[in-house]
Scaffold this motif. Sequence first.
Motif, short mmCIF file in Angstrom:
data_model
loop_
_atom_site.label_atom_id
_atom_site.label_comp_id
_atom_site.label_asym_id
_atom_site.label_seq_id
_atom_site.Cartn_x
_atom_site.Cartn_y
_atom_site.Cartn_z
N ARG A 423 1.36 4.03 -1.40
CA ARG A 423 2.14 2.87 -1.83
C ARG A 423 1.60 1.58 -1.21
NH1 ARG A 423 8.27 5.36 -1.17
NH2 ARG A 423 8.29 6.56 -3.12
N ALA A 424 1.21 1.66 0.07
CA ALA A 424 0.66 0.47 0.73
C ALA A 424 -0.63 0.03 0.07
CB ALA A 424 0.43 0.77 2.21
N LEU A 425 -1.48 0.96 -0.30
CA LEU A 425 -2.72 0.62 -1.00
C LEU A 425 -2.43 0.05 -2.37
CD1 LEU A 425 -4.79 3.79 -0.04
CD2 LEU A 425 -5.21 1.47 0.78
N GLY A 428 -1.51 -3.58 -2.13
CA GLY A 428 -2.51 -4.42 -1.49
C GLY A 428 -2.19 -4.78 -0.05
N GLY A 429 -1.35 -4.03 0.62
CA GLY A 429 -1.00 -4.31 2.01
C GLY A 429 -2.05 -3.79 2.97
N ASP A 430 -1.79 -3.99 4.28
CA ASP A 430 -2.71 -3.52 5.31
C ASP A 430 -2.39 -2.06 5.63
OD1 ASP A 430 -4.41 -3.11 7.36
OD2 ASP A 430 -3.35 -4.39 8.81
N PRO A 431 -3.29 -1.15 5.28
CA PRO A 431 -2.99 0.27 5.48
C PRO A 431 -3.42 0.83 6.83
CG PRO A 431 -5.01 0.05 4.26
CD PRO A 431 -4.58 -1.35 4.62
N ALA A 477 -11.17 2.88 6.48
CA ALA A 477 -10.17 1.89 6.04
C ALA A 477 -10.23 1.65 4.54
CB ALA A 477 -10.37 0.59 6.80
N GLY A 478 -11.39 1.88 3.91
CA GLY A 478 -11.52 1.57 2.50
C GLY A 478 -11.18 2.71 1.56
N VAL A 479 -10.37 3.66 2.02
CA VAL A 479 -10.02 4.79 1.17
C VAL A 479 -9.28 4.32 -0.08
CG1 VAL A 479 -7.86 5.19 2.40
CG2 VAL A 479 -8.90 7.06 1.13
#
Length: 853
Positions: A423-425, A428-431, A477-479
């Motif tokens: 959901r965070a991804l 567009g939030g900071d995951p 981080a880029g998953v």
Amino acid sequence: MNQNDKFDMLSVVAFGIHTKVRRMLEEEVAKATAEADLRDVLRPFFFYEYFLDPPVVLGEDPTPAVAYAPFLGRLAAQSEFMPVPFLGGYKAAKGITPQELKELSKALLVEGDLRVPATRSNINTYWSEHVVFEDAITKSDVLRLLYRFWRDVELSLPLQGTRAQVRQAIEQCQAELEDDDKKPYVEISQDFADYSEGIVSISAGWARLFAAEGFKNLLVRYASESIESALREFFTCIYPWLRNPAYLRRPAEAKDRLFELLTCSISSRRVFFGELILIYPPIGNPELRARAGKRLRSVLHKAAVDLYVPMLTLYENYAGETDLKREVFPELAPHKQDSADADKTKWKDSLSPRFEARRWAALQPFLSEIGRVGASQTRMSAWPDVIADTEFLDPAANPFFRIIQFIPPETVALESALKKLRRALDVGGDPAELLKEVQERGSALAKCLDTEDERVGVAAWSQAFMPYCEKIASWKAGVANAEVERLRRGLLNDCRRATSVLSDMEIALAQLWAHRLAVMHDEPWAVEESLVFEEYLIASPGMVRCIREAMHISHTLSTTPKKRRVQTALVVGGPGSGKDSMARLVRVFSPGYRFGKQSTLNMGMFRPKELAVPFLLGIGATLESGVKPDRAPFGLVGVLKQAQLDPVGGSAALGEQGYSFILDELNSLDIDTQGALLRVFENSELVPLGSMTKDKIAFLFVGVMNEDPELIMKKRALDGILRDQTLFGGLVGETLYEMFRNQRRLRDDLYYRLARGGEIRIPDLRERREDLPILTYFIVREFLKEISLEGRIELAVYEELLDPALTWPGNVRELQALCRRVVDAALADNQLAPDGRLEILRSHALRALGRVN
């Protein structure tokens, strides 16, 4: 429970099922003989079974298992004459040398056997002992092969195995057959074996030459411990096909086939209980043989899945509860009153060393978590060393403690973390923080799985879940969002597949036993109250569906006080059908209530109806004086309020447990009082009569009714007629509906509110006749216990009670009355067996049924 007692009782439990399956086979044979090319080729047939003690759990050593055939004696006595090898009987073979056995077998094959009338006297003389084989899986050709197929197929399949993989595993097993294993079989075809969700079956022709020659080796193989049993099986099941003209109608093309053998395992995917054996005439035509085998195989598979496996699963649970109650609780009985003391060392010191705190500390958190939620976040990568202590395991020496290893680790926390990350991804939030949480959860799961552990369960979960943990550990981080969601769904699906290797019954009983063992050290009497199967012997095959429904209800108690709500269930059955026992089972299989306190309320006693609500809910009114302005309180604490004030208590292992109420004869409660009770169920609030105070409650209410709710609600008739617009106008119909609605004896909204939590409808005794033998056994035993006697019930007694002409309108109470008359008839004859037990015979049953003078 010693082995002899266990076999005695198990044969009674299985008697009804054996009779039912024989009828199923006879019906299938009757259908087959309606086809011209199958006419008469399937008659006669022999059907019997072997049960293993103990049952073998996948991955364990099967050598200690003993095979027990409860109904070979019944098979031997079905004809007018039964075989006896020589004048000395079967016992005469004990102690002779292997060479003498070979000479004896040769003489018997040439000269024939001694046949005696199948009278009660001869049966008692030649068949009084159980047919038991020591080390059966390693020595029996058929049982060993069947077990190997089951074991190899299950071990070779991944959790997500497909049908093609099953076929490949079976072919590999078939290719690896040793020459010695092939000798008994003729024409091992592609359909030699079949597998379906834990059930393995083998179908092949039995070689005539092997039966004649192999008999010698069979006797020698069992000469040391099971020679009598080997003789009994041979002369009952194999020898008639060799010598008796009635069994020699073999077609010319089947001259090498003595008979067709179809054997089916009694097994789940993780527990092997025994086998079913069916012998029928040889068939020469391959196409005809395949068609007949397919028909009969389907019957045995259905019998194994629907009848034998559930029955034996429940019986093993009963035996485990019996052992626990007999071995441990007598030691605690003198100290039961001390359990309320602040210092509990007095009675804790009396606990069996198996439950000593030092031994229990390592297992308690793990078992407690399994017991409450059915899986574990704190799953150990290996069992503590103490688990290998056989003395420690003895009171729980049943399959359900041993299959805890197959319960998968809890993955809900990891799935939830993956969902939050996805959901965070998505937005567009900071995951970063969420990714860290997911990786911590994956690391915790990986720690629970040890790929080097030799246990089958841990190895299977490692195979299924370790790739997910490794994938999570490699994430940066880029998953991508899609990758996270794909992995979450895959993890969820594999977790479901992993759980499916255990049946719903196995999971529920393993969870129950884990919870019992977790609290045994601190709360032994709470465990004692949960031994419902031991007290009522609900191991009845006819009640399997109802027991499964009770297991599925499984109410929990919320850990958040604000979210706690009343839980409900409903049990419906005719008078004497076992409703009270089933109501207690609902509580036992509800983790949030199984060790809490319980009360049974007879709703028919809340009379007069004007006092029913105050008795149930209490009174919270005040008295106002006419002279003084002050008010004096006037109150009555109702039954439900008393339960709320009664501390439930609980140890750390026990956890918080809720209070349970069984509302017996709920249909006898006044209709207006039902409305007040409905508000309690719906709002989970207790409001005494005249009070403004609301108390939040979280009780479990199990309603019990002895009438069909649909009938006493008059729902069918009212809905079908009064609201029919073609018969009545809308206003007239609604008016009549409300008028007749007031004549109900059960509120429909109360019924639906109770049933929303789970409904169990218990069939009448005439619909579950397979329960008659075991019920009769226990009822007679209780009657004889009152007069300090032991009895032995002839199998023919059970056959008379299974007569379809008996309809049992009074259910178990009618059976109790009949059993009393049977016992009285036996006492009047005063026939005692040589061991001093009272013999209860078919003639006594006939006399009690009024069929003879």
